[in-house]
Scaffold this active site. Sequence first.
Site, short mmCIF file in Angstrom:
data_model
loop_
_atom_site.label_atom_id
_atom_site.label_comp_id
_atom_site.label_asym_id
_atom_site.label_seq_id
_atom_site.Cartn_x
_atom_site.Cartn_y
_atom_site.Cartn_z
N TYR A 160 -16.13 17.63 -15.11
CA TYR A 160 -16.66 16.26 -15.01
C TYR A 160 -17.51 16.21 -13.74
O TYR A 160 -17.05 16.60 -12.66
CB TYR A 160 -15.49 15.26 -14.94
CG TYR A 160 -15.96 13.86 -14.71
CD1 TYR A 160 -16.87 13.27 -15.58
CD2 TYR A 160 -15.52 13.14 -13.62
CE1 TYR A 160 -17.31 11.99 -15.36
CE2 TYR A 160 -15.97 11.84 -13.39
CZ TYR A 160 -16.87 11.28 -14.27
OH TYR A 160 -17.32 10.01 -14.05
N ASP A 178 -6.94 19.04 -14.35
CA ASP A 178 -7.31 17.70 -14.82
C ASP A 178 -6.92 17.64 -16.30
O ASP A 178 -7.55 18.29 -17.14
CB ASP A 178 -8.81 17.49 -14.62
CG ASP A 178 -9.27 16.10 -15.04
OD1 ASP A 178 -8.59 15.47 -15.88
OD2 ASP A 178 -10.32 15.64 -14.55
N ARG A 200 0.84 -1.21 0.00
CA ARG A 200 0.00 0.00 0.00
C ARG A 200 0.88 1.25 0.00
O ARG A 200 0.43 2.33 -0.37
CB ARG A 200 -0.96 -0.02 1.20
CG ARG A 200 -1.83 1.22 1.31
CD ARG A 200 -3.12 0.99 2.12
NE ARG A 200 -2.91 0.32 3.38
CZ ARG A 200 -2.43 0.90 4.49
NH1 ARG A 200 -2.10 2.17 4.48
NH2 ARG A 200 -2.26 0.21 5.60
N LYS A 216 -8.76 6.71 -19.45
CA LYS A 216 -9.13 7.22 -20.78
C LYS A 216 -7.95 7.04 -21.76
O LYS A 216 -7.58 5.93 -22.04
CB LYS A 216 -9.56 8.68 -20.66
CG LYS A 216 -10.58 8.93 -19.54
CD LYS A 216 -11.88 8.22 -19.80
CE LYS A 216 -13.03 8.71 -18.99
NZ LYS A 216 -13.23 8.13 -17.66
#
Length: 368
Positions: free
Chosen positions: A97, A168, A45, A193
């Site tokens: 978004y 972004d 992690r 994407k």
Amino acid sequence: MTKPATILAQSGRPDRVQGSPVNPPIVLSSTYRNSGTEPGNIYARWDTETWNPFEQTLAALEGADFPALVHSSGMAAITTALHAARPGRIVAPRHSYHASLVVAREMAEREGGEVVTVDIANTDEVVSALPGASAVLLESPTNPMLELADIPTIADAAHEAGTLVIVDNTFATPLGQQPLSMGADIVVHSATKYLAGHSDVILGAALAATEELHQTMWDYRTHTGSVAGPFETWLALRGMRTLSLRFERITANAAELARRLADHPLVEAVAHPSLPDHPNHERAPRGCGVLTLRPKGGREAADRLVEATSLWLPATSLGGVESSLERRRRFADEAETVPEDLLRLSCGIEDIEDLWEDLDRALGVAVR
Ligand SMILES: Cc1ncc(COP(=O)(O)O)c(C=O)c1O
């Protein structure tokens, strides 16, 4: 300086020693032999070697001094980035978004702040919202309206106001623009994407301009556990190898379709940053694979068009090798200023004439 296409093909590969593999291995291990006496990985992690090639490659592409921080999704990366800002008011594009706005609102309001939405193309409006704001979240082009921000001017004004600049860069990709060089403090990606590029992975990344921000985001990712799986990260790097070829073809397809659709008798409106009538054409990144289309006949015609296509896949998301489209207002939390009949088209790498033929035929069926 090494060019992006070369970085994409070569970066993040194992050292060239006799017998070494050409691709990095996928290491599936939650923990490491570590007695605490020497440096090295401890727990997956915190850090795990399958992340590193992806993180280094994306950092090289974005021109970042610190490795990207891979996350379990774009939204996880955006959450981490927003958390790096001090509590307070967040300025965001009204057409961000929609999930980014949901998270920003939840975070700001929990801390007694608020989200102020602005027309990101209107630099005066953005700059006047900055004093006192903790962060400005930029999308350029915005999703789905494809508005373009003047990132350097906004970043300068934000820094004067003590406001953190988060960009972004999902739509533009680092091939289209490198926001850190334009003044951003943090860059985030939905690697789902264009970066991964094959619609087979959910993944995100955040990159910082300073070591302090990098450490803050590393801590948040580690403590909240919004970490990526090794297999997903490996797949994303594999997909990224062909980003320059895909992005070139995709953006050429998008620009050509936008140009043809702009003259189509059954089309009400088309938007793409390459079109000369785009109001902020000069701020366009070097390529954009998304265009928007409003057919004549309103929402019903738009719905019929989505059903009538056979190559274009009716699906949400974007950035895959396959072309897809959707009517954005089908989602209840999409901004009300997004027209009901607006279709967002994500261009793929198919032959342009096949894509055109399918759209042209579907328009003929849908517009009555
Ligand atoms: C611009 C943009 N940012 C962030 C996201 C969220 O990414 P993810 O779905 O990987 O969480 C999306 C998803 O569509 C997006 O379009």
